[in-house]
Write an enzyme that holds these catalytic residues in place. Structure first.
Site, PDB file in Angstrom:
ATOM      1  N   ASN A 120       2.041  13.773  10.137  1.00 23.17           N
ATOM      2  CA  ASN A 120       3.151  13.026  10.726  1.00 23.17           C
ATOM      3  C   ASN A 120       2.821  11.570  11.079  1.00 23.17           C
ATOM      4  O   ASN A 120       3.687  10.721  11.042  1.00 23.17           O
ATOM      5  CB  ASN A 120       3.631  13.744  11.985  1.00 23.17           C
ATOM      6  CG  ASN A 120       4.737  12.996  12.687  1.00 23.17           C
ATOM      7  OD1 ASN A 120       5.820  12.835  12.130  1.00 23.17           O
ATOM      8  ND2 ASN A 120       4.459  12.511  13.898  1.00 23.17           N
ATOM      9  N   ASP A 211       0.093  20.476  11.958  1.00 17.55           N
ATOM     10  CA  ASP A 211       0.458  19.817  13.213  1.00 17.55           C
ATOM     11  C   ASP A 211       1.850  19.175  13.123  1.00 17.55           C
ATOM     12  O   ASP A 211       2.284  18.741  12.050  1.00 17.55           O
ATOM     13  CB  ASP A 211      -0.587  18.711  13.484  1.00 17.55           C
ATOM     14  CG  ASP A 211      -0.447  18.088  14.860  1.00 17.55           C
ATOM     15  OD1 ASP A 211      -0.607  18.818  15.853  1.00 17.55           O
ATOM     16  OD2 ASP A 211      -0.174  16.865  14.941  1.00 17.55           O
ATOM     17  N   HIS A 215       8.353  17.256  13.275  1.00 19.72           N
ATOM     18  CA  HIS A 215       8.556  15.803  13.263  1.00 19.72           C
ATOM     19  C   HIS A 215       8.659  15.238  11.852  1.00 19.72           C
ATOM     20  O   HIS A 215       8.624  14.011  11.671  1.00 19.72           O
ATOM     21  CB  HIS A 215       7.443  15.111  14.051  1.00 19.72           C
ATOM     22  CG  HIS A 215       7.447  15.506  15.506  1.00 19.72           C
ATOM     23  ND1 HIS A 215       8.318  14.953  16.415  1.00 19.72           N
ATOM     24  CD2 HIS A 215       6.738  16.437  16.180  1.00 19.72           C
ATOM     25  CE1 HIS A 215       8.120  15.507  17.614  1.00 19.72           C
ATOM     26  NE2 HIS A 215       7.167  16.419  17.492  1.00 19.72           N
ATOM     27  N   GLU A 235       3.180  24.073  13.337  1.00 16.57           N
ATOM     28  CA  GLU A 235       3.389  23.944  14.777  1.00 16.57           C
ATOM     29  C   GLU A 235       4.804  23.410  15.010  1.00 16.57           C
ATOM     30  O   GLU A 235       5.071  22.230  14.761  1.00 16.57           O
ATOM     31  CB  GLU A 235       2.372  22.972  15.390  1.00 16.57           C
ATOM     32  CG  GLU A 235       2.536  22.863  16.889  1.00 16.57           C
ATOM     33  CD  GLU A 235       2.342  21.467  17.460  1.00 16.57           C
ATOM     34  OE1 GLU A 235       2.185  21.356  18.678  1.00 16.57           O
ATOM     35  OE2 GLU A 235       2.362  20.479  16.690  1.00 16.57           O
TER      36      GLU A 235
HETATM   37  C1  ABC Z   1      -1.701  12.793  25.410  1.00 10.46           C
HETATM   38  C2  ABC Z   1      -2.367  12.926  26.746  1.00 10.46           C
HETATM   39  C3  ABC Z   1      -1.788  14.070  27.556  1.00 10.46           C
HETATM   40  C4  ABC Z   1      -0.324  13.858  27.725  1.00 10.46           C
HETATM   41  C5  ABC Z   1       0.300  13.716  26.358  1.00 10.46           C
HETATM   42  C6  ABC Z   1       1.790  13.470  26.436  1.00 10.46           C
HETATM   43  O1  ABC Z   1      -0.327  12.626  25.655  1.00 10.46           O
HETATM   44  O2  ABC Z   1      -3.736  13.193  26.492  1.00 10.46           O
HETATM   45  O3  ABC Z   1      -2.394  14.156  28.818  1.00 10.46           O
HETATM   46  O4  ABC Z   1       0.216  14.984  28.384  1.00 10.46           O
HETATM   47  C7  ABC Z   1      -2.837  14.920  20.728  1.00 10.46           C
HETATM   48  C8  ABC Z   1      -3.837  15.226  21.814  1.00 10.46           C
HETATM   49  C9  ABC Z   1      -3.187  15.126  23.187  1.00 10.46           C
HETATM   50  C10 ABC Z   1      -2.470  13.808  23.359  1.00 10.46           C
HETATM   51  C11 ABC Z   1      -1.484  13.630  22.191  1.00 10.46           C
HETATM   52  C12 ABC Z   1      -0.708  12.326  22.231  1.00 10.46           C
HETATM   53  O5  ABC Z   1      -2.199  13.675  20.960  1.00 10.46           O
HETATM   54  O6  ABC Z   1      -4.316  16.550  21.611  1.00 10.46           O
HETATM   55  O7  ABC Z   1      -4.185  15.261  24.172  1.00 10.46           O
HETATM   56  O8  ABC Z   1      -1.784  13.916  24.611  1.00 10.46           O
HETATM   57  O9  ABC Z   1      -1.559  11.237  22.050  1.00 10.46           O
HETATM   58  C13 ABC Z   1       0.461  18.524  18.606  1.00 10.46           C
HETATM   59  C14 ABC Z   1      -0.964  19.005  18.882  1.00 10.46           C
HETATM   60  C15 ABC Z   1      -1.533  18.183  20.022  1.00 10.46           C
HETATM   61  C16 ABC Z   1      -1.695  16.751  19.541  1.00 10.46           C
HETATM   62  C17 ABC Z   1      -0.539  16.278  18.776  1.00 10.46           C
HETATM   63  C18 ABC Z   1      -0.528  14.894  18.290  1.00 10.46           C
HETATM   64  C19 ABC Z   1       0.470  17.100  18.356  1.00 10.46           C
HETATM   65  O10 ABC Z   1      -0.977  20.375  19.083  1.00 10.46           O
HETATM   66  O11 ABC Z   1      -2.791  18.682  20.484  1.00 10.46           O
HETATM   67  O12 ABC Z   1      -1.855  15.939  20.736  1.00 10.46           O
HETATM   68  O13 ABC Z   1      -1.046  14.983  16.957  1.00 10.46           O
HETATM   69  C20 ABC Z   1       5.133  17.388  21.222  1.00 10.46           C
HETATM   70  C21 ABC Z   1       5.015  17.637  19.724  1.00 10.46           C
HETATM   71  C22 ABC Z   1       3.867  18.557  19.383  1.00 10.46           C
HETATM   72  C23 ABC Z   1       2.554  18.059  20.009  1.00 10.46           C
HETATM   73  C24 ABC Z   1       2.796  17.967  21.532  1.00 10.46           C
HETATM   74  C25 ABC Z   1       1.557  17.461  22.267  1.00 10.46           C
HETATM   75  O14 ABC Z   1       3.871  17.043  21.779  1.00 10.46           O
HETATM   76  O15 ABC Z   1       6.232  18.164  19.238  1.00 10.46           O
HETATM   77  O16 ABC Z   1       3.728  18.586  17.981  1.00 10.46           O
HETATM   78  N1  ABC Z   1       1.403  18.931  19.678  1.00 10.46           N
HETATM   79  C26 ABC Z   1       8.870  19.476  24.349  1.00 10.46           C
HETATM   80  C27 ABC Z   1       9.187  19.016  22.947  1.00 10.46           C
HETATM   81  C28 ABC Z   1       7.945  19.174  22.070  1.00 10.46           C
HETATM   82  C29 ABC Z   1       6.796  18.388  22.654  1.00 10.46           C
HETATM   83  C30 ABC Z   1       6.540  18.913  24.073  1.00 10.46           C
HETATM   84  C31 ABC Z   1       5.386  18.195  24.751  1.00 10.46           C
HETATM   85  O17 ABC Z   1       7.735  18.775  24.846  1.00 10.46           O
HETATM   86  O18 ABC Z   1      10.254  19.786  22.417  1.00 10.46           O
HETATM   87  O19 ABC Z   1       8.226  18.680  20.762  1.00 10.46           O
HETATM   88  O20 ABC Z   1       5.634  18.576  21.847  1.00 10.46           O
HETATM   89  O21 ABC Z   1       5.697  16.850  24.859  1.00 10.46           O
HETATM   90  C32 ABC Z   1       9.735  24.474  25.979  1.00 10.46           C
HETATM   91  C33 ABC Z   1      10.813  23.759  25.208  1.00 10.46           C
HETATM   92  C34 ABC Z   1      10.142  22.715  24.325  1.00 10.46           C
HETATM   93  C35 ABC Z   1       9.308  21.757  25.171  1.00 10.46           C
HETATM   94  C36 ABC Z   1       8.297  22.582  25.973  1.00 10.46           C
HETATM   95  C37 ABC Z   1       7.412  21.675  26.834  1.00 10.46           C
HETATM   96  O22 ABC Z   1       8.986  23.528  26.770  1.00 10.46           O
HETATM   97  O23 ABC Z   1      11.506  24.691  24.392  1.00 10.46           O
HETATM   98  O24 ABC Z   1      11.118  21.982  23.612  1.00 10.46           O
HETATM   99  O25 ABC Z   1       8.580  20.890  24.271  1.00 10.46           O
HETATM  100  O26 ABC Z   1      10.338  25.417  26.837  1.00 10.46           O
HETATM  101 CA    CA Z   2       7.827  11.758  11.776  1.00 10.80          CA
END
Ligand code: ABC
Ligand code: CA
Length: 485
Positions: A120, A211, A215, A235
């Site tokens: 992505n 991942d 998106h 994911e």
């Molecule tokens: C960094 C900071 C964290 C901070 C975060 C926002 O930013 O370190 O402290 O909390 C990588 C790193 C993370 C880093 C991120 C961003 O990059 O591991 O440490 O976090 O720089 C994947 C991976 C994940 C990875 C990435 C980026 C993607 O598993 O490890 O993170 O390549 C979204 C994405 C999802 C992503 C996740 C982290 O963020 O869609 O692919 N994971 C809602 C949204 C989701 C969203 C989620 C969290 O919030 O719909 O799309 O995920 O923001 C449910 C609802 C959902 C809801 C959840 C929370 O509750 O149905 O819709 O999700 O009930």
């Molecule tokens: Ca995209």
């Protein structure tokens, strides 16, 4: 390997930087610093026995490509999700030879390699936060794309209910933007398709965790998956089955997030946890996903969510939750450290170094628990040739703290009551599971229960532990499980 090949397996997920060091050292690792702690592919190779001895026959590792270097406003790229050059490897984790050695060490042991892949976005530190996009980045770092026209126009995702926003705006924030690839651009698309084909063949990869799959537009995925040619699990981070379902057509399946949320809530809210929500979510997923839930990745912890024991430490509850992935339809995934009782909360606290446990397995009840569950699932697969293609079903219970799941030869009895509770389950003869006076063995304790003359079953227990019952006959030829039966 195909999705069908993967259904017979169970997966141990490692955060590569946090699992083990190749030189055997055990440096301190403060998760709050968000820095590299030193884990690498050689470290995983050195500890494959630890993983295999618990009964796992596959591992999922962090993304392998070169990431943004140095530090960012959110620390270092130790988790691997900030790719910068997709044609080189992350040298913190090792060399190309190391990754090939890991792949062949796994294959020599009859194990599979699942690699996490990010399609992505790419990441570069903003060079000048006061400048206006696209001048904000040094695109020459972002290989092999090298120009702003390979990316969507900068905008941060603000409305998760607007799918165009989710697909074409950016994750991250102005401190550390994740530059969103223009996956509508055919050059970008072709680059990604040939990249994945090459990655899979170069390192003999058996499966992919994809991942941020939600998106990217759904119709990107079928050709991506066919270029990969191996099992793909996406994911789709969402609690909603209907939203996730279409992605199970382009990819083999999805990580079972909707059920994860239901399970987490059911077991971390005491007896007010809603057990019947699990039944509802699983039934929806069985009905709506392509291939039902047979190919989903089934998990209760991962790198993005707080560990179970950050919320609940009652060991009976923990054992109930940990049982779930092994007895339902999907492919079980255990997040490293759960077996050692790790308790880290939200990211980054949930990414503790495993070497600090010393890889000790003596007197570790959760290690024993996982080992038994893996052995039981193997036995179920070999005893019942339709185990993997028979849907789990639920037998409704009068107690709202009790859940009964049938997936022959398993009958699993779960409760969210905790260690000071008593629980009871009853299975009417009309469920048609058993004949009269049949002996069933709880493989977690080796205790037995006997069905009534009409094939019904009532079980009461104190202590709140889960039960995984199998007919004694299903164990008679098994070497290790309750071998005196
Ligand atoms: C960094 C900071 C964290 C901070 C975060 C926002 O930013 O370190 O402290 O909390 C990588 C790193 C993370 C880093 C991120 C961003 O990059 O591991 O440490 O976090 O720089 C994947 C991976 C994940 C990875 C990435 C980026 C993607 O598993 O490890 O993170 O390549 C979204 C994405 C999802 C992503 C996740 C982290 O963020 O869609 O692919 N994971 C809602 C949204 C989701 C969203 C989620 C969290 O919030 O719909 O799309 O995920 O923001 C449910 C609802 C959902 C809801 C959840 C929370 O509750 O149905 O819709 O999700 O009930
Ligand atoms: Ca995209």
């Amino acid at each position: 390997a195909s999705a069908d090949d993967w259904t017979k397996r169970s997966i141990y997920q490692v955060v590569t930087d946090r699992f083990a060091l190749g030189n055997g050292s055990s440096p301190s690792c403060d998760t709050s610093q968000r820095n590299y702690c030193g884990g690498n592919w050689q470290g995983i190779i050195s500890h494959l026995d630890y993983i295999q001895d618990m009964g796992f026959d596959a591992i999922w590792i962090s993304p392998v490509v070169e990431n943004v270097q140095g530090t960012t406003s959110e620390g270092e790229a130790y988790h691997g999700y900030w790719p910068q050059n997709i044609n080189s490897l992350n040298t913190n984790f090792g060399s190309a030879d190391d990754l090939k050695s890991l792949s062949s060490a796994l294959h020599d042991k009859g194990m599979y390699l699942m690699v996490d892949v990010v399609v992505n976005h790419l990441v570069a530190n903003p060079t000048n936060t006061s400048s206006v996009w696209p001048e904000t980045f040094d695109y020459s770092l972002l290989q092999p794309f090298g120009g702003s026209n390979s990316f969507h126009t900068q905008c941060f995702i603000s409305d998760y209910n607007n799918q165009t926003d989710v697909e074409q705006c950016w994750l991250g924030d102005s401190g550390l933007p994740l530059l969103d690839l223009d996956t509508e651009n055919s050059t970008v698309v072709d680059t990604m398709y040939s990249w994945i084909k090459n990655l899979v063949s170069e390192y003999s990869v058996d499966g992919l965790r994809v991942d941020t799959a939600k998106h990217i537009r759904q119709d990107f995925w079928p050709d991506f998956a066919s270029n990969a040619g191996v099992y793909t699990v996406g994911e789709i981070l969402i609690g909603n089955v209907t939203y996730a379902a279409p992605y199970t057509k382009g990819l083999d399946s999805v990580l079972d997030y909707p059920t994860y949320y239901a399970v987490y809530d059911a077991f971390t809210n005491g007896t007010s946890g809603n057990m019947s929500a699990i039944t509802d979510l699983v039934t929806q997923a069985q009905d709506q996903y392509n291939h039902g839930t047979f190919y989903v990745g089934s998990f209760v912890e991962n790198q993005d969510n707080p560990r179970i024991q950050s919320t609940v430490t009652d060991q009976s509850i923990v054992k109930n939750v940990m049982t779930w992935p092994f007895i339902n339809d999907g492919i079980p995934i255990l997040y490293y450290g759960q077996e050692q009782g790790y308790q880290g909360g939200n990211d980054p606290a949930n990414r503790e170094a495993l070497w600090l446990s010393g890889f000790n397995t003596d007197n570790k009840p959760l290690v024993t628990h996982v080992k038994t569950l893996n052995a039981a699932r193997k036995q179920a697969i070999s005893y019942n040739s339709s185990f993997l293609t028979t849907k789990a079903s639920f037998i409704s219970q009068s107690s709202t703290s009790a859940l009964a799941v049938s997936k022959p030869p398993f009958l699993t009895l779960l409760t969210n009551g905790g260690s000071s509770s008593s629980a009871s389950w009853s299975i009417p003869s009309s469920a048609g599971l058993y004949s009269g006076s049949e002996t069933l063995v709880d493989v977690l304790t080796c205790d037995t229960v006997t069905t009534g003359s009409d094939g019904s079953l009532s079980v009461s227990a104190s202590g709140g532990l889960p039960k995984v019952l199998m007919p004694a006959e299903a164990l008679s030829k098994s070497g290790s499980l309750c071998s005196s039966q």
